[in-house]
Write an enzyme that holds these catalytic residues in place. Sequence first.
Site, PDB file in Angstrom:
ATOM      1  N   TYR A  56       0.833  -1.208   0.000  1.00 51.64           N
ATOM      2  CA  TYR A  56       0.000   0.000   0.000  1.00 51.64           C
ATOM      3  C   TYR A  56       0.865   1.254   0.000  1.00 51.64           C
ATOM      4  O   TYR A  56       1.536   1.560   0.978  1.00 51.64           O
ATOM      5  CB  TYR A  56      -0.943   0.022   1.207  1.00 51.64           C
ATOM      6  CG  TYR A  56      -1.895  -1.157   1.269  1.00 51.64           C
ATOM      7  CD1 TYR A  56      -2.371  -1.761   0.116  1.00 51.64           C
ATOM      8  CD2 TYR A  56      -2.329  -1.652   2.494  1.00 51.64           C
ATOM      9  CE1 TYR A  56      -3.244  -2.838   0.165  1.00 51.64           C
ATOM     10  CE2 TYR A  56      -3.205  -2.729   2.559  1.00 51.64           C
ATOM     11  CZ  TYR A  56      -3.652  -3.316   1.391  1.00 51.64           C
ATOM     12  OH  TYR A  56      -4.511  -4.383   1.443  1.00 51.64           O
ATOM     13  N   HIS A 122      -0.130 -12.018   0.486  1.00 57.27           N
ATOM     14  CA  HIS A 122      -0.986 -10.977  -0.091  1.00 57.27           C
ATOM     15  C   HIS A 122      -1.329 -11.232  -1.565  1.00 57.27           C
ATOM     16  O   HIS A 122      -0.471 -11.162  -2.424  1.00 57.27           O
ATOM     17  CB  HIS A 122      -0.252  -9.638   0.049  1.00 57.27           C
ATOM     18  CG  HIS A 122      -1.095  -8.433  -0.234  1.00 57.27           C
ATOM     19  ND1 HIS A 122      -0.615  -7.150  -0.107  1.00 57.27           N
ATOM     20  CD2 HIS A 122      -2.387  -8.293  -0.613  1.00 57.27           C
ATOM     21  CE1 HIS A 122      -1.567  -6.286  -0.406  1.00 57.27           C
ATOM     22  NE2 HIS A 122      -2.650  -6.965  -0.734  1.00 57.27           N
TER      23      HIS A 122
END
Length: 317
Positions: A56, A122
């Site tokens: 992110y 992820h």
Amino acid sequence: MELRELGGTGLRVSAVGFGASPLGNVFGDVPRDTARSAVRRALDLGVNFFDTSPYYGGTISESVLGDCLRHAAVPRDQFVVATKCGRYKDEGFDFSAARVTRSVDESLVRLGLDYVDILHAHDIEFTSLDQIVNETIPALQKIKESGKARFIGITGLPLSIYPYVLDRVPPGSVDVILSYCHFGINDTSLVDLLPYLKNKGVGVITASPLAMGLLTDSGPPEWHPAPEQLKSACRAAAEHCGRKGKSITKLAMQYSLMNNEISTVLVGMNSSKQVEENVAAALELSTSGIDEELLHEVESILEPVKNVTWPSGIEQS
Ligand code: NAD
């Protein structure tokens, strides 16, 4: 704020979880003071679960979240932090044992923590799922044994990834899953998987109750991967709520919170105002229930795009 058990982990997480991807500036720039106030306000209102990733904002979300938590000066056992490994903004995907083992150390430095509560692989659909089974999960097990992560999870968009992996790893080696965009007003497809996950003893985290901005008045960011028909139906639903003087965001938040088999709903937040609104939505749900009339109207607007999603990941052989 209601706390819910997270699978068999023993963790009790707030029903509203703080998605920290916006702190990586992925939905627009967030000044540091604004980020700190948002995290402080969340903790004050009983939100104890924070989710981030090195991906992110190219590590910015982790660093900013770490700074905000330090600034809030809350004892470590009062909050739960999840981060991820295997997906990076500059490097792309790397789920090798060596990379994920190095990754957690890098994350701990950025977060300023000695351990994370949950470490997820992820978006695993971007590599061979057999690599996740045979290499990544065993590496994450070693990280768990080292104490750098208390529990292990897997995340990704296609729901088929979960049984594929969970049916092939030793029982108990994956503690939680994080599914996104599959439990909200427009897409409820996660529901079919819940009995299976419960049977496996795996905790369920759901994310993106606002469908990554589709179910907001301001609409999604430019990079949103949804097909145009889904975007325009969500826009129509938001406008319908607006015409009635109501909030699509509140309705969407409450809808995702209604299923108690989902332990926590991660919503991306970038200001105290959003924290207050989303926590208020949860409190209102527990005292007055959802606005059934508005829900039925919005569901019928979204009916033509029900469970419409978008492709994600590589073709699995
Ligand atoms: P989301 O559906 O939570 O939407 C976030 C957007 O809605 C942001 O623009 C935010 O500013 C806005 N918003 C939040 N509250 C609002 C309010 N009250 N009024 C108006 N706008 C509001 O989508 P998300 O952020 O992508 O998902 C939540 C979190 O879940 C992420 O931050 C991340 O931590 C996690 N997540 C993980 C994965 C994964 O692991 N693969 C995928 C998606 C999300």
